[in-house]
Design a protein around this motif. Sequence first.
Motif, mmCIF file in Angstrom:
data_model
loop_
_atom_site.group_PDB
_atom_site.id
_atom_site.type_symbol
_atom_site.label_atom_id
_atom_site.label_comp_id
_atom_site.label_asym_id
_atom_site.label_seq_id
_atom_site.Cartn_x
_atom_site.Cartn_y
_atom_site.Cartn_z
ATOM 1 N N ASN A 276 0.818 -1.229 0.000
ATOM 2 C CA ASN A 276 0.000 0.000 0.000
ATOM 3 C C ASN A 276 0.843 1.266 0.000
ATOM 4 O OD1 ASN A 276 1.037 0.022 2.541
ATOM 5 N ND2 ASN A 276 -0.915 -0.282 3.616
ATOM 6 N N ARG A 277 2.159 1.108 -0.280
ATOM 7 C CA ARG A 277 3.019 2.293 -0.346
ATOM 8 C C ARG A 277 4.254 1.951 -1.179
ATOM 9 N NH1 ARG A 277 7.713 1.510 2.231
ATOM 10 N NH2 ARG A 277 7.781 -0.292 3.595
ATOM 11 N N VAL A 278 4.937 2.982 -1.644
ATOM 12 C CA VAL A 278 6.293 2.815 -2.172
ATOM 13 C C VAL A 278 7.174 3.809 -1.414
ATOM 14 C CG1 VAL A 278 5.563 2.029 -4.454
ATOM 15 C CG2 VAL A 278 5.964 4.467 -4.083
ATOM 16 N N ASP A 279 8.471 3.519 -1.357
ATOM 17 C CA ASP A 279 9.389 4.423 -0.646
ATOM 18 C C ASP A 279 9.913 5.531 -1.558
ATOM 19 O OD1 ASP A 279 9.459 3.029 1.949
ATOM 20 O OD2 ASP A 279 10.282 1.393 0.746
ATOM 21 N N HIS A 280 10.037 5.219 -2.840
ATOM 22 C CA HIS A 280 10.574 6.202 -3.796
ATOM 23 C C HIS A 280 9.894 6.012 -5.144
ATOM 24 C CE1 HIS A 280 13.998 7.198 -1.151
ATOM 25 N NE2 HIS A 280 13.967 5.919 -0.854
ATOM 26 N N VAL A 281 9.566 7.128 -5.778
ATOM 27 C CA VAL A 281 9.171 7.114 -7.186
ATOM 28 C C VAL A 281 10.350 7.676 -7.969
ATOM 29 C CG1 VAL A 281 7.554 7.980 -8.915
ATOM 30 C CG2 VAL A 281 6.729 7.450 -6.613
ATOM 31 N N MET A 282 10.828 6.907 -8.956
ATOM 32 C CA MET A 282 11.945 7.364 -9.794
ATOM 33 C C MET A 282 11.470 7.494 -11.235
ATOM 34 S SD MET A 282 15.269 5.322 -8.340
ATOM 35 C CE MET A 282 15.764 5.475 -6.610
ATOM 36 N N LEU A 283 11.819 8.599 -11.871
ATOM 37 C CA LEU A 283 11.411 8.860 -13.248
ATOM 38 C C LEU A 283 12.627 8.827 -14.166
ATOM 39 C CD1 LEU A 283 9.085 11.984 -12.692
ATOM 40 C CD2 LEU A 283 8.461 9.556 -12.547
ATOM 41 N N ALA A 284 12.462 8.194 -15.332
ATOM 42 C CA ALA A 284 13.515 8.191 -16.350
ATOM 43 C C ALA A 284 12.848 8.385 -17.704
ATOM 44 C CB ALA A 284 14.307 6.886 -16.297
ATOM 45 N N GLY A 285 13.678 8.468 -18.753
ATOM 46 C CA GLY A 285 13.131 8.686 -20.093
ATOM 47 C C GLY A 285 13.162 10.157 -20.466
ATOM 48 N N GLY A 286 12.931 10.419 -21.743
ATOM 49 C CA GLY A 286 13.112 11.763 -22.289
ATOM 50 C C GLY A 286 12.280 12.846 -21.635
ATOM 51 N N SER A 287 11.057 12.510 -21.204
ATOM 52 C CA SER A 287 10.175 13.557 -20.657
ATOM 53 C C SER A 287 10.215 13.633 -19.127
ATOM 54 C CB SER A 287 8.735 13.314 -21.108
ATOM 55 O OG SER A 287 8.652 13.407 -22.499
ATOM 56 N N SER A 288 11.083 12.828 -18.514
ATOM 57 C CA SER A 288 11.074 12.776 -17.038
ATOM 58 C C SER A 288 11.576 14.066 -16.408
ATOM 59 C CB SER A 288 11.929 11.605 -16.550
ATOM 60 O OG SER A 288 13.266 11.775 -16.977
ATOM 61 N N ALA A 289 12.389 14.825 -17.165
ATOM 62 C CA ALA A 289 12.994 16.031 -16.581
ATOM 63 C C ALA A 289 12.160 17.289 -16.838
ATOM 64 C CB ALA A 289 14.402 16.220 -17.147
ATOM 65 N N LEU A 290 10.899 17.128 -17.266
ATOM 66 C CA LEU A 290 10.056 18.306 -17.496
ATOM 67 C C LEU A 290 9.922 19.122 -16.221
ATOM 68 C CD1 LEU A 290 7.132 16.790 -19.627
ATOM 69 C CD2 LEU A 290 8.896 18.383 -20.418
#
Length: 345
Positions: A276-290
């Motif tokens: 029911n939880r996550v400790d971290h959400v990590m974003l990658a890929g071309g649009s992740s740095a918007l």
Amino acid sequence: MLGLDISSSSVKLVELSRDASGQFTLVHCAIEPLERGWITDGNVEKFDEVAEAVRRVVKKSGSKTRNVGMALPPSAVITKKIVLPGGLSEQELEVQVESEANQYIPFSLDEVSLDFCVIGPSANSAGDVDVLIAASRKDKVQDRQGLAEAAGLKPVVLDVESYASRLAVSRVIGDLPEGGKDAIVALFEIGAFTTSMQVIRNNEVLYDRDQAFGGAQLSQLIVRQYGFSPEEAESKKRSGDLPDDYASGVLAPFVESMAQEVSRALQFFFTSTPYNRVDHVMLAGGSSALAGLTDAVTQQTSFPCHVVDPFAGMEIGGGVRESKLRREAPSYLTACGLAMRRFYQ
């Protein structure tokens, strides 16, 4: 060995070296855009054009290395973990794997490329071993091989994209407190048309899912709002050369809807697993740095969110333009994982 990631929107190349202490250096990297429709759902639709783009990216990178590791999308590969008796020879394992594979692969074994690796002792069955088998249609494998060979490269590894990105992100997770032990990490790779989600804990995948949204939708919004051609929209999006009202009128609503998609994907994970939880959400890929995306995701989900830099903690070689690299680093996650395969064979 080069890591070469061929996605629907670009070809990305990474070359790494590593010294005796285990310190990585990014020796070369480059990115070359592909036109829409050249690669569709992982299938090579315009072979000559993609092969030419591969040649260009190798030339642009400045690398003289010819061995290359590539990957297929997870949708093109059937993977299955099976349990076999321990102590079998390599040949006996092969025979057993082939007979087991028949149950899981909906094609004749003549039509597929098949491989396997022993993961280790089975947790649930004393004296047995867990074995991972992977199979893909031969034509898919030959397409990737052909692209490499047409660009003068020698294909030596064919991986699965999600496995390669997981190898690269394992370094980032290892830098979390306590080496990331027991941390539940939701990794979102935002591609042009598809966002892939993997939830990882101690290098095990708890859940994975693909969703049909991605950075190309932002380009379409720019086309609609300002009347640019799709190519113009794409290049202006990359360079940031857009009208004054872009940030508030186009980007902010898109970032908000992307954060909602991430939140929705996490809800699917929670409702279909005991978590029911996550400790971290990590974003990658071309649009992740918007701009504003990590904050929007944290606001929507209440979980800490950050963008993955697969080169964090690495030395940067003299042939790499660091300012450009920092902008594009999250796009290189899969290519970086493929380049790392050289050291984890």
